[in-house]
Design a protein around this motif. Sequence first.
Motif, short mmCIF file in Angstrom:
data_model
loop_
_atom_site.label_atom_id
_atom_site.label_comp_id
_atom_site.label_asym_id
_atom_site.label_seq_id
_atom_site.Cartn_x
_atom_site.Cartn_y
_atom_site.Cartn_z
N GLN A 1 0.84 -1.21 0.00
CA GLN A 1 0.00 0.00 0.00
C GLN A 1 0.86 1.25 0.00
OE1 GLN A 1 -2.18 -1.09 3.53
NE2 GLN A 1 -4.14 -1.17 2.42
N GLU A 2 1.92 1.24 0.82
CA GLU A 2 2.82 2.39 0.87
C GLU A 2 3.48 2.62 -0.48
OE1 GLU A 2 3.39 4.60 3.15
OE2 GLU A 2 2.50 3.76 4.96
N PHE A 3 3.96 1.54 -1.09
CA PHE A 3 4.64 1.61 -2.38
C PHE A 3 3.71 2.21 -3.44
CE2 PHE A 3 6.22 -0.45 -6.35
CZ PHE A 3 7.52 0.02 -6.32
N GLU B 1 3.51 10.64 -6.84
CA GLU B 1 4.56 11.16 -7.72
C GLU B 1 4.01 11.50 -9.10
OE1 GLU B 1 7.48 11.64 -6.33
OE2 GLU B 1 8.41 12.48 -8.10
N LEU B 2 2.89 10.90 -9.49
CA LEU B 2 2.39 11.04 -10.87
C LEU B 2 2.25 12.48 -11.35
CD1 LEU B 2 -0.20 8.10 -11.19
CD2 LEU B 2 2.13 8.23 -12.10
N PRO B 3 1.59 13.38 -10.57
CA PRO B 3 1.45 14.76 -11.09
C PRO B 3 2.79 15.44 -11.36
CG PRO B 3 0.24 14.46 -9.02
CD PRO B 3 0.96 13.19 -9.28
N THR C 1 15.71 12.53 -4.96
CA THR C 1 15.69 13.72 -5.83
C THR C 1 14.75 14.77 -5.23
OG1 THR C 1 13.91 12.65 -7.00
CG2 THR C 1 16.11 12.41 -7.92
N ASP C 2 14.73 15.95 -5.84
CA ASP C 2 13.81 17.01 -5.40
C ASP C 2 12.37 16.47 -5.32
OD1 ASP C 2 15.50 19.70 -5.77
OD2 ASP C 2 15.89 18.41 -7.48
N GLU C 3 11.96 15.82 -6.41
CA GLU C 3 10.56 15.43 -6.56
C GLU C 3 10.17 14.30 -5.60
OE1 GLU C 3 12.69 15.69 -9.05
OE2 GLU C 3 11.95 17.28 -10.35
N ALA C 4 11.06 13.30 -5.44
CA ALA C 4 10.75 12.18 -4.54
C ALA C 4 10.78 12.65 -3.09
CB ALA C 4 11.74 11.04 -4.75
N TYR C 5 11.73 13.54 -2.79
CA TYR C 5 11.80 14.09 -1.44
C TYR C 5 10.52 14.86 -1.10
CZ TYR C 5 12.84 17.43 2.21
OH TYR C 5 12.76 18.20 3.34
N ALA C 6 10.11 15.71 -2.05
CA ALA C 6 8.98 16.61 -1.79
C ALA C 6 7.73 15.84 -1.37
CB ALA C 6 8.69 17.45 -3.04
N ALA D 1 9.29 5.60 -9.49
CA ALA D 1 8.43 6.18 -10.51
C ALA D 1 9.19 7.29 -11.24
CB ALA D 1 7.15 6.74 -9.88
N LEU D 2 9.87 8.13 -10.46
CA LEU D 2 10.63 9.22 -11.06
C LEU D 2 11.81 8.69 -11.85
CD1 LEU D 2 10.79 12.35 -11.09
CD2 LEU D 2 12.69 12.06 -9.53
N TRP D 3 12.50 7.71 -11.29
CA TRP D 3 13.70 7.16 -11.93
C TRP D 3 13.37 6.60 -13.31
CZ3 TRP D 3 15.78 2.68 -13.91
CH2 TRP D 3 17.17 2.65 -14.07
N SER D 4 12.34 5.76 -13.38
CA SER D 4 12.04 5.12 -14.66
C SER D 4 11.56 6.16 -15.67
CB SER D 4 11.04 3.99 -14.49
OG SER D 4 10.05 4.34 -13.57
N THR D 5 10.77 7.14 -15.21
CA THR D 5 10.31 8.20 -16.11
C THR D 5 11.49 9.00 -16.65
OG1 THR D 5 8.30 8.39 -14.81
CG2 THR D 5 8.79 10.21 -16.29
N TRP D 6 12.44 9.28 -15.78
CA TRP D 6 13.62 10.07 -16.19
C TRP D 6 14.43 9.32 -17.25
CZ3 TRP D 6 14.78 14.83 -16.30
CH2 TRP D 6 16.10 15.27 -16.36
N GLN D 7 14.62 8.01 -17.06
CA GLN D 7 15.41 7.24 -18.02
C GLN D 7 14.71 7.20 -19.38
OE1 GLN D 7 18.34 6.63 -16.83
NE2 GLN D 7 17.60 7.16 -14.80
N VAL D 8 13.40 6.94 -19.36
CA VAL D 8 12.67 6.82 -20.63
C VAL D 8 12.60 8.16 -21.35
CG1 VAL D 8 10.43 6.31 -21.68
CG2 VAL D 8 11.32 4.82 -19.87
N SER D 9 12.33 9.24 -20.60
CA SER D 9 12.23 10.54 -21.28
C SER D 9 13.59 10.99 -21.82
CB SER D 9 11.58 11.59 -20.38
OG SER D 9 12.24 11.68 -19.15
#
Lengths: 104, 233
Positions: B6-8, B15-17, B110-115, B146-154
């Motif tokens: 559930q936490e995951f 993180e999605l937005p 990262t900034d986003e995951a920390y926030a 979520a951020l990591w995989s998005t960053w690699q693909v983009s």
Amino acid sequence: MTLWLTMVAIGIATFAIRFSFIYLFGRFEIPDPLRMALRFVPPAVLSAIVFPELLMPGGDFDFSLGNGRLLAGVLAAMVAWRTKNVVLTILVGMAVLYILQALG
Amino acid sequence: MHSSRQEFAAGIKAELPLLVGVIPFGMIYGVLALAAGIPPGAAQAMSAVVFAGSSQFIATQLFGVGAPAMVIFTTAVVVNLRHALYSASIAPYLRCLKPYWKVALAYLLTDEAYAVSISHFQQTEGEVDCLRPDQRHWYLLGAGLALWSTWQVSTAVGIFLGAQVPSSWSLDFTLALTFIAILVPALKDRPAWAAALSAGVVAVLAYALAYRLGLIVASLVGIAAGLLLESKS
């Protein structure tokens, strides 16, 4: 080769920064003056990069209306100020630059 | 108390937005890295090895103008120093974890995951009790991955597109625009303005300094100006 070494060094240093206090928890605190100084790192570094990009395109100082990058950058900054939207800021800035290039 | 799954899932969802802003950022990085003369493999590797947007942009920009390795390294690392603040603020919540968890979560900080994670940690069951461990670290793992995989693909998409874009499109200018977009909304008070303006002016004045040292001098002057104004108010 230098590129790869530089990159790996930045990666290791970045990880060390992120790991630092997670690892040191309870053993060390960030001193207050350093904590205050860190707040000014992003605005200082970013504008130290942006100002020459806008005012010295091609390496020579150009503060005039003929400098498309300066005009586009200033308008983009106004968009960023009003909207806080990264994508919109980039789109407006590039659009202004293209229009000025087409006119010039 | 929630399960690890559930936490995951909650971490990913939170993180999605933020990913909406990250996708164009990663693509622009890929495009610019090629424009700056970085080979595709190295450009992609940097997104995994460094995994920090603004310092990747700065390293790319400095590499493009031929700055020496030491200046690139110093500047990129200085830009990432703010992560020390994140590390310090999130450390109490991670103190009971096994070392491999700490290493993994530090890499993803990262900034986003920390926030999103810090507000989750602060809003749920306050005290961390090592005798009664909870599963909240899975939230940070979810957000971080979520951020990591998005960053690699983009990044990969940007590299692919960058290979087809001619230099007459002035795409290098999107870098300055990206920095403007990050910089301007962060100017919330007079000390921040003082830091930005003084660093900018000094950067122009000191532009001719060898090895692009003007950038480092300007940054230091900016930080000092910010501190000076802050101490006066």
